[in-house]
Design a protein around this motif. Structure first.
Motif, PDB file in Angstrom:
ATOM      1  N   ARG B   9      39.633  53.267  34.146  1.00 16.76           N
ATOM      2  CA  ARG B   9      38.757  53.229  35.321  1.00 16.76           C
ATOM      3  C   ARG B   9      38.904  51.903  36.073  1.00 16.76           C
ATOM      4  O   ARG B   9      38.718  50.833  35.490  1.00 16.76           O
ATOM      5  N   GLY B  10      39.280  52.011  37.326  1.00 14.95           N
ATOM      6  CA  GLY B  10      39.336  50.837  38.199  1.00 14.95           C
ATOM      7  C   GLY B  10      40.268  49.751  37.691  1.00 14.95           C
ATOM      8  O   GLY B  10      40.044  48.560  37.927  1.00 14.95           O
ATOM      9  N   LEU B  11      41.332  50.143  36.996  1.00 16.80           N
ATOM     10  CA  LEU B  11      42.214  49.148  36.394  1.00 16.80           C
ATOM     11  C   LEU B  11      43.000  48.384  37.465  1.00 16.80           C
ATOM     12  O   LEU B  11      43.670  48.973  38.305  1.00 16.80           O
ATOM     13  N   THR B  12      42.875  47.070  37.414  1.00 16.24           N
ATOM     14  CA  THR B  12      43.549  46.215  38.379  1.00 16.24           C
ATOM     15  C   THR B  12      44.204  45.067  37.636  1.00 16.24           C
ATOM     16  O   THR B  12      43.594  44.478  36.738  1.00 16.24           O
ATOM     17  N   LYS B  13      45.443  44.798  37.974  1.00 15.22           N
ATOM     18  CA  LYS B  13      46.110  43.633  37.393  1.00 15.22           C
ATOM     19  C   LYS B  13      46.813  42.867  38.500  1.00 15.22           C
ATOM     20  O   LYS B  13      47.665  43.406  39.199  1.00 15.22           O
ATOM     21  N   GLN B  14      46.411  41.621  38.666  1.00 16.09           N
ATOM     22  CA  GLN B  14      47.080  40.756  39.629  1.00 16.09           C
ATOM     23  C   GLN B  14      47.733  39.612  38.885  1.00 16.09           C
ATOM     24  O   GLN B  14      47.191  39.125  37.907  1.00 16.09           O
ATOM     25  N   PHE B  15      48.911  39.232  39.360  1.00 14.84           N
ATOM     26  CA  PHE B  15      49.583  38.063  38.795  1.00 14.84           C
ATOM     27  C   PHE B  15      49.609  36.977  39.857  1.00 14.84           C
ATOM     28  O   PHE B  15      49.782  37.269  41.039  1.00 14.84           O
ATOM     29  N   ARG B  16      49.451  35.745  39.414  1.00  8.87           N
ATOM     30  CA  ARG B  16      49.567  34.644  40.344  1.00  8.87           C
ATOM     31  C   ARG B  16      51.043  34.451  40.667  1.00  8.87           C
ATOM     32  O   ARG B  16      51.899  34.480  39.786  1.00  8.87           O
ATOM     33  N   VAL B  17      51.365  34.269  41.920  1.00 12.59           N
ATOM     34  CA  VAL B  17      52.754  34.053  42.314  1.00 12.59           C
ATOM     35  C   VAL B  17      53.025  32.560  42.288  1.00 12.59           C
ATOM     36  O   VAL B  17      52.298  31.799  42.917  1.00 12.59           O
ATOM     37  N   PRO B  18      54.040  32.135  41.526  1.00 11.33           N
ATOM     38  CA  PRO B  18      54.307  30.698  41.478  1.00 11.33           C
ATOM     39  C   PRO B  18      54.711  30.182  42.854  1.00 11.33           C
ATOM     40  O   PRO B  18      55.299  30.905  43.650  1.00 11.33           O
ATOM     41  N   GLY B  19      54.360  28.958  43.128  1.00  8.82           N
ATOM     42  CA  GLY B  19      54.698  28.371  44.413  1.00  8.82           C
ATOM     43  C   GLY B  19      53.445  28.053  45.203  1.00  8.82           C
ATOM     44  O   GLY B  19      52.334  28.060  44.683  1.00  8.82           O
ATOM     45  N   ARG B  20      53.660  27.748  46.467  1.00  8.18           N
ATOM     46  CA  ARG B  20      52.554  27.312  47.302  1.00  8.18           C
ATOM     47  C   ARG B  20      51.571  28.456  47.555  1.00  8.18           C
ATOM     48  O   ARG B  20      51.895  29.628  47.443  1.00  8.18           O
ATOM     49  N   HIS B  26      50.002  42.156  43.402  1.00  7.20           N
ATOM     50  CA  HIS B  26      49.079  43.232  43.013  1.00  7.20           C
ATOM     51  C   HIS B  26      49.871  44.280  42.251  1.00  7.20           C
ATOM     52  O   HIS B  26      50.339  45.258  42.824  1.00  7.20           O
ATOM     53  N   ALA B  27      50.036  44.056  40.943  1.00  4.29           N
ATOM     54  CA  ALA B  27      50.887  44.932  40.148  1.00  4.29           C
ATOM     55  C   ALA B  27      50.248  46.305  39.995  1.00  4.29           C
ATOM     56  O   ALA B  27      50.895  47.334  40.183  1.00  4.29           O
ATOM     57  N   VAL B  28      48.973  46.314  39.620  1.00  5.88           N
ATOM     58  CA  VAL B  28      48.245  47.564  39.477  1.00  5.88           C
ATOM     59  C   VAL B  28      46.949  47.394  40.251  1.00  5.88           C
ATOM     60  O   VAL B  28      46.257  46.382  40.109  1.00  5.88           O
ATOM     61  N   ALA B  29      46.613  48.360  41.107  1.00  7.57           N
ATOM     62  CA  ALA B  29      45.443  48.214  41.950  1.00  7.57           C
ATOM     63  C   ALA B  29      44.528  49.418  41.793  1.00  7.57           C
ATOM     64  O   ALA B  29      44.892  50.530  42.168  1.00  7.57           O
ATOM     65  N   ASP B  30      43.389  49.181  41.179  1.00  6.64           N
ATOM     66  CA  ASP B  30      42.304  50.151  41.172  1.00  6.64           C
ATOM     67  C   ASP B  30      42.751  51.535  40.701  1.00  6.64           C
ATOM     68  O   ASP B  30      42.578  52.528  41.396  1.00  6.64           O
ATOM     69  N   VAL B  31      43.329  51.580  39.511  1.00 12.94           N
ATOM     70  CA  VAL B  31      43.851  52.847  38.987  1.00 12.94           C
ATOM     71  C   VAL B  31      42.805  53.552  38.134  1.00 12.94           C
ATOM     72  O   VAL B  31      42.225  52.961  37.222  1.00 12.94           O
ATOM     73  N   ASP B  32      42.529  54.805  38.457  1.00 11.43           N
ATOM     74  CA  ASP B  32      41.726  55.692  37.613  1.00 11.43           C
ATOM     75  C   ASP B  32      42.682  56.726  37.030  1.00 11.43           C
ATOM     76  O   ASP B  32      43.445  57.331  37.774  1.00 11.43           O
ATOM     77  N   LEU B  33      42.618  56.916  35.732  1.00  9.05           N
ATOM     78  CA  LEU B  33      43.548  57.876  35.131  1.00  9.05           C
ATOM     79  C   LEU B  33      42.975  58.371  33.816  1.00  9.05           C
ATOM     80  O   LEU B  33      42.433  57.587  33.032  1.00  9.05           O
TER      81      LEU B  33
END
Lengths: 337, 325, 275
Positions: B9-20, B26-33
């Motif tokens: 439910r509402g699975l979200t995974k964000q990774f910080r992008v190296p650099g400025r 936004h690897a996974v955004a708000d997934v219901d399954l």
């Protein structure tokens, strides 16, 4: 779009053959005896024809490609004949091969990342290919590079010309590799798994690009792949290889409609298709034979469901239809004695 | 049909992008399954679709930024050993799916030893049983991965995953590195495991023909989101979302009478770092309308057990009611 | 397969053979040395090489061959000891940093990096000026120079192995962090560290010689290769053997360690690319 399959080489005037491989054998010396990587392989490619070279790992398809390109390691022993546009390549000197490569015979490989130099801009790399084979000014070479980048569908080539490869997506990099292959207007392109590393929607774009170039320029293409789906989608004729030998060759419609070699049949049946069948997918029992030492009979016999006593001798290539040849005793008079 | 085993439910995974800057991927955004007990759920998508990250979240190898996963009604915490061993991975062979220095037996035993499952004396017998289950002889137990073929290595990987009797296998591209005839053997093995042991499988791949063959249901992902879910045969027969349609049309089919479609999807797959506004597919979509550029379509019911996220499919229904799988 | 690859490498064989002979000579030094390395004999001052004095005699009439044998013994102990000590500190440090990543990595590796930026010899000299001189102090000083190098190599190697799928599988099987680090990551990541250690052995010998040459290492009358180079320099023209043979001993040993390191490196690379 449907393309009319082009008949086999025998039906074509020999003058229009871009490539004619006859009785090609490649062997390596090893501690366990001579390894016969490619054995008596014959096929031909007419201009504007796409011929698929299909088989699983170790079937010798990449060795055939390396033989045509003159890129076999020195210890390899090559026999037979490879005629490119009427010119014999077996025994041709290294300088002649260097001149043909990247000029009249171009190559596209699986991994666009490794075939581009990360420290040079994509445009310079293509211009360099032009200048390696023709004495033209820098400006001319650059213009040709820009033209060919536009032709393969790089948007706004002038602004991308100075980009290093890593700024481009995988699909765009493969377009650059194809542009570099095309820039000298080759007669023949050897494409070794050109879309295997790409996403499905990008793969379709690249395959469409190859077909368009074939149609517009009449380039002959040898497409080396393990993917029967790709073969069905773009090839005019197909050569199935097993353990260094040609198992079957046929126009693409005939091969998929009437596969006649047990290996081709098994390969097609092992492809996943809609729904699970009760017995599951067909599997080919056993493994590819060791290619060292003497291999007198049919190399597929050990894994073949139809094998018989006659399979101890090598089956001749029998014709079962127009341009459709099969190396199997089943079609050459039965497997029994 | 069956009970729901996994609820995402509402699975979200964000990774910080190296650099400025504070850019995020936004690897996974708000997934219901939902994954149903005993099913094979295919997850299909291209690069950057988030399918691998979704799998890693299910395995507890990647901690989600937000959202929840529950297994059999229990909230999944990777620190809980019982829940942890309920989900086991099968990875692509060829790049270190097995420790090259460990024997087959040791790799298959690993979970039993790590978690103290069964008496130490019984573990060897269990390993032999597992190897037989995946079609390998016990005599291979003392071999190292380098001595095995690709297909054998993948069987060992599956045996090791089955050792702690998991409820769910998450298989990420398990057959992509294999030759067609070997791939067929492994696909048959997955089908047999589900049939004979009722193992639930989430099968992640880019290969549509494998999904079509093996999966009961399919979830199609695009730039981090699920854009269509449904029974495999229904989705393949009549894909609803324009992306699914384009994807299926582009997939090479072993049928020479079906050459390339005249209209191919143009453009590139967008980067999940700056996904397009609204529906992420709108820049490539042949039928996009203005609304698609601004408003993100929700995953809504479009037919019996079928969901899709497209304004043009759901706009026709008045007051669409969000329904979970 | 693993061992056959190693035994077929010609450089590795040459390196190991040389080292074997040298180590044997060092171990058996008290038995095979024809003379007492410290006994002074004014009758044979600067005598050239002969059957009774294979490498000649030095300015104090001491037998150069016997002195090289004993000096080499000490050099070897210092090299092996310093590299061993550096491994003992560097490997766990690098493993922990590489496997854990994040702030653990940051906290552990910052001080290591700070040591790495200091010039090696300068660092050794300042340590010795604090701790005093002698072979065991030399050993410690060299270990301090080396452990950051080994920790770095271990860390990057462990980082690579940690990303491999079997580590993820192991985590999913419920294996603890310590178990994964020691049973999966360590054995698979150790290859490059072993290569580096072999090369550092030769380097260690050079540093020990340099320190002794400066009078900061092994103290007279104990024979030391560096010290012998220092003492021989005044009589270089009249008695070059007093300078050449200790120099050759250092050169050959460093060469042998480098051959072994190179051979192992090629093997490690082959191994990792095959995996």
């Amino acid at each position: 779009m449907m393309t009319e399959p082009i008949p086999g080489p025998d039906a074509t005037a020999s003058g229009s053959l871009a490539l004619d491989v006859r009785g090609l054998s490649v062997a390596y010396a090893s501690a366990r005896g001579a390894v016969s990587a490619v054995d008596d392989v014959s096929f031909a490619v007419a201009s504007a024809e796409v011929v698929g070279l299909v088989g699983e790992s170790g079937c010798g398809k990449s060795t055939v490609a390396a033989s045509i390109l003159g890129l076999l390691p020195h210890r390899a022993q090559m026999r037979g004949s490879i005629r490119f546009d009427g010119e014999e390549l077996v025994g041709a000197d290294a300088e002649r091969m260097r001149h043909l490569r990247g000029n009249r015979i171009a190559t596209i490989v699986q991994d666009p990342t490794s075939s581009l130099d990360p420290t040079f801009s994509i445009g310079e790399q293509i211009a360099e290919t032009v200048r390696a084979h023709a004495t033209v000014s820098r400006a001319t070479a650059k213009q040709r590079a820009l033209d060919v980048l536009a032709e393969v569908g790089i948007p706004d080539p002038r602004s991308r010309y100075d980009d290093p490869p890593h700024r481009l997506s995988g699909g765009m990099r493969q377009r650059v590799v194809i542009a570099a292959a095309l820039v000298n207007d080759p007669t023949l392109i050897i494409a070794d798994e050109p879309t295997t590393a790409l996403d499905v929607t990008i793969q379709a774009q690249i395959l469409a690009l190859l077909l368009r170039l074939r149609d517009e320029r009449g380039t002959a293409i040898v497409l080396i792949t393990h993917d029967l789906g790709v073969v069905a989608t773009v090839c005019d004729r197909v050569v199935t290889m097993y353990a260094g030998q040609v198992a079957e060759q046929a126009p693409v419609l005939a091969l998929f409609a009437h596969p006649s070699h047990p290996y081709t049949t098994a390969l097609l049946d092992s492809m996943p298709s809609a729904g699970q069948r009760p017995g599951g997918l067909q599997v080919i029992a056993g493994t590819v034979p060791d290619l060292a030492g003497a291999l007198p009979g049919c190399r597929f016999a050990a894994r073949c469901a139809h094998r018989g006593p006659r399979c101890e001798a090598r089956p001749p290539l029998a014709t079962v239809g127009e341009g459709h040849d099969v190396a199997c005793w089943l079609v050459a008079g039965g497997v029994g004695l | 049909m069956n009970d729901v085993l996994i609820e995402v439910r509402g699975l979200t995974k964000q990774f910080r992008v190296p650099g400025r800057g504070r850019r995020r991927l936004h690897a996974v955004a708000d997934v219901d399954l939902d994954v149903r007990s005993g099913e094979i759920l295919g997850v299909v998508g291209e690069s950057g679709s988030g399918k691998t990250t979704l799998g890693r979240c299910l395995l507890g190898l990647t901690a989600p930024t937000s959202g929840t996963i529950s297994i059999g009604g229990q909230y999944f915490q990777p620190s809980d050993p019982v829940l942890r061993r309920a989900v086991q991975p099968v990875f692509q062979d060829s790049f270190g799916s097995l420790d090259p220095r460990w024997t087959v037996r040791r790799s298959v035993r690993e979970a039993l030893d790590a978690q103290g499952i069964g008496a130490p004396g019984e573990r060897d017998a269990r390993v032999t049983e597992l190897l037989e289950q995946v079609g390998l002889g016990a005599e291979l137990g003392e071999s190292r991965p380098s001595a095995l073929s690709g297909g054998q290595r993948q069987r060992v990987g599956i045996a090791a995953a089955l050792a702690p009797r998991p409820k769910l296998l998450v298989a990420d591209e398990p057959v992509s590195a294999l030759d067609v005839s070997v791939q067929a053997q492994i696909l048959n093995l997955f089908a047999a495991l589900r049939r004979n042991q009722g193992v639930t499988i989430v099968f992640i791949t880019h290969d549509l023909s494998v999904i079509e063959h093996l999966a009961d249901r399919v979830a199609v992902m695009y730039v981090g989101r699920i854009i269509e879910v449904g029974p495999t045969d229904a989705v393949f027969a009549a894909p609803a979302h324009p992306y699914t349609q384009a994807l299926l049309a582009a997939a090479p089919h072993p049928d020479p009478t079906r050459r390339l479609p005249p209209k191919l999807l143009t453009g590139e797959i967008p980067s999940p770092i700056d996904p397009p506004s609204g529906c992420a597919f709108h820049p490539r979509c042949p039928i996009a309308i203005d609304r698609c550029t601004t408003q993100r379509p929700a995953l809504l019911q479009i037919g019996p057990s079928r969901l899709a996220a497209c304004h043009l499919l759901t706009a026709v229904e008045h007051l669409p009611v969000p329904v979970t799988t | 397969m693993t061992t056959s690859g190693l035994t077929r490498d010609r450089r590795l064989i040459v390196g190991v053979t040389i080292l074997g002979v040298l180590v044997l000579a060092a171990v058996l030094a008290p038995l095979i040395a024809p003379h007492d390395p410290e006994s002074i004999d004014s009758a044979r001052l600067l005598r050239g090489p002969s059957l009774s004095h294979l490498f000649g005699a030095d300015a104090l009439g001491r037998d150069v061959f016997s002195r090289v044998l004993f000096a080499f013994r000490i050099s070897l102990v210092v090299s092996a000891g310093s590299v061993g000590l550096a491994l003992l500190i560097g490997v766990p440090l690098g493993l922990l940093a590489g496997y854990s990543g994040g702030w653990v990595d940051l906290v552990l590796m910052r001080p290591v990096d700070m040591i790495l930026v200091l010039p090696a010899l300068l660092l050794a000299i300042s340590l010795i000026s604090v701790l005093g001189t002698g072979s065991s102090i030399t050993l410690i000083a060299i270990a301090v120079i080396f452990f950051p190098i080994l920790a770095r190599v271990m860390r990057s190697s462990a980082q690579v192995v940690t990303t491999l799928p079997f580590v993820d599988s192991s985590r999913a099987r419920g294996m603890g962090g310590f178990g994964i680090a020691t049973r999966h990551v360590l054995p698979n990541a150790l290859g490059p560290v072993v290569v580096q250690a072999a090369i550092l052995m030769g380097f260690s010998m050079q540093i020990e010689a340099a320190l002794s040459y400066l009078g900061l290492g092994t103290q007279p009358p104990t024979p030391s290769l560096g010290l012998m180079l220092f003492e021989g320099r005044d009589t270089l023209v009249q008695a070059p053997w007093a300078e050449i043979f200790p120099g050759l001993a250092i050169a050959i040993t460093v060469l042998a360690f480098n051959l072994v390191g190179d051979g192992l490196r090629r093997h490690v690379n082959q191994h990792s690319s095959a995996a």
